[in-house]
Design an enzyme around this catalytic site. Sequence first.
Site: not given
Length: 512
Positions: A203, A323
């Site tokens: 991320e 995810e």
Amino acid sequence: MFRLRSLRRALCAAAAALLLPLAGAATSAHAATSAHAATAPGAGYWHTSGRQILDAAGQPVRIAGINWFGFETANYVVHGLWSRDYKSMIDQMRSLGYNTIRLPYSDDIFKSTTVPNSIDFSNGKNADLRGLNSLQVMDRIVAYAGQDGLKVILDRHRPDSGGQSALWYTSSVPESTWIADLKALAARYAADPTVIGIDLHNEPHDPACWGCGDVSVDWRLAAQRAGNAVLSVNPDLLIFVEGVQTFNGVSGWWGGNLMGVAQYPVQLNVANRVVYSAHDYATSVAQQSWFSDPAFPANMPGVWDSYWGYIFKQNIAPVWVGEFGTTLASAVDQKWLAALVSYLRPTSTYGADSFQWTFWSWNPNSGDTGGILKDDWTTVDTVKDGYLASIKAPLFPGTGSGGGGGGGGGGTTASCAASYAVSSDWGSGFNATVTVTNTGTTALGSWKVSWTWSGSQQVTNMWNASYTQSGGTVTAVNATHNGTVPAGGSTSFGFGGAPGGGAVPSVSCTAT
């Protein structure tokens, strides 16, 4: 909204102390399958071809997996070992049809002073982990996953266990440490194709950019440096590259914005190794403008197309949704997950010519999503797991004994047995689980289970199997992802029924 993502990570640590197939791609997939029909897909190291991932024999494969976090937290080991043996959890993942584990870690596990904690060794649990450091525990998890026919993707989640970082480096963990540790993992598993690749950094977000050219913040350039370093040690690994938060003024989820790939693709020294990775979440994590669009959820395919789906649609590279998750507490989240699963393409229709994925998470202690397991670390959230049934995919060949293996078996006898257990009964309805065990000496290719109720019970829904019912007699057959059961292995399916009550019936199993 992004502070909430950090909160989710913090809560994790605290809890422990649509697209039509392109003609060329479809033809390629058919040809590869025909040419290697005798070999179970997934063997060896993998590489990319257009939007597909192919195994060593050129057969397309689909990652359909689960995130099991903990190595990146101050426990320095996957969570849940305070409750269960690690092998039993990997076996359960396998039985539910997950074929890949994404293992987040932080660079802290490379420090000589790091000691994994919160592992229960009572009653023989985790006995072979006693006295091991974090990397040695990771070795055992990788080895057993490989035996069970599961692949592993290592995810450099954080520089240290303290929390997520916007960039791939911090003042205390410089880029040189990041790259050195990535190379160390690549070398550690260089002889084990259970580890198919490494997710370089989790991320990246503002001020990380994509294609801006500033080496201090340009994530695309950093991914090229790190990817080439990994491939210099093990040229067979896949390199998973997440997106950023903002590109050309358009923002999205952390790691979920891959708009820059069209203009600035990741270019590595070894061809056919890049898999782009997006993250996508629902309102239980944070609000986004598209959730309040009057067209929701019909607007979502267009949103996904613009952020990352176009990469798959245009046959640029494979796309892995590394995810995605939700508590499913709200109707919006339920519609979001149903829409995303449909967008990712059902395996029964598209096979491995599909998006790759690993759901967040196995762990129940993810603060804003929960997990596939409930808080007892044993019971499956069958509703959440059921949403994923259509996009699960076959397991891969195992590397040995243990809990299984994807397709071995040396004898000639195929047989099975089944057991039936009621997990909850509230009078007007009930839930039950049926476990199928291979009692023969060769792998099952498929199976069928039958029983007859003495009362008026009716199946209301079923997951991980399909069924027919005539009167009180129910016949269930395996789903696509769990038909193959190795000798000595097991799998399971669940269902809801109504009304409640009644004795447990006698259950028969037939190997087909």
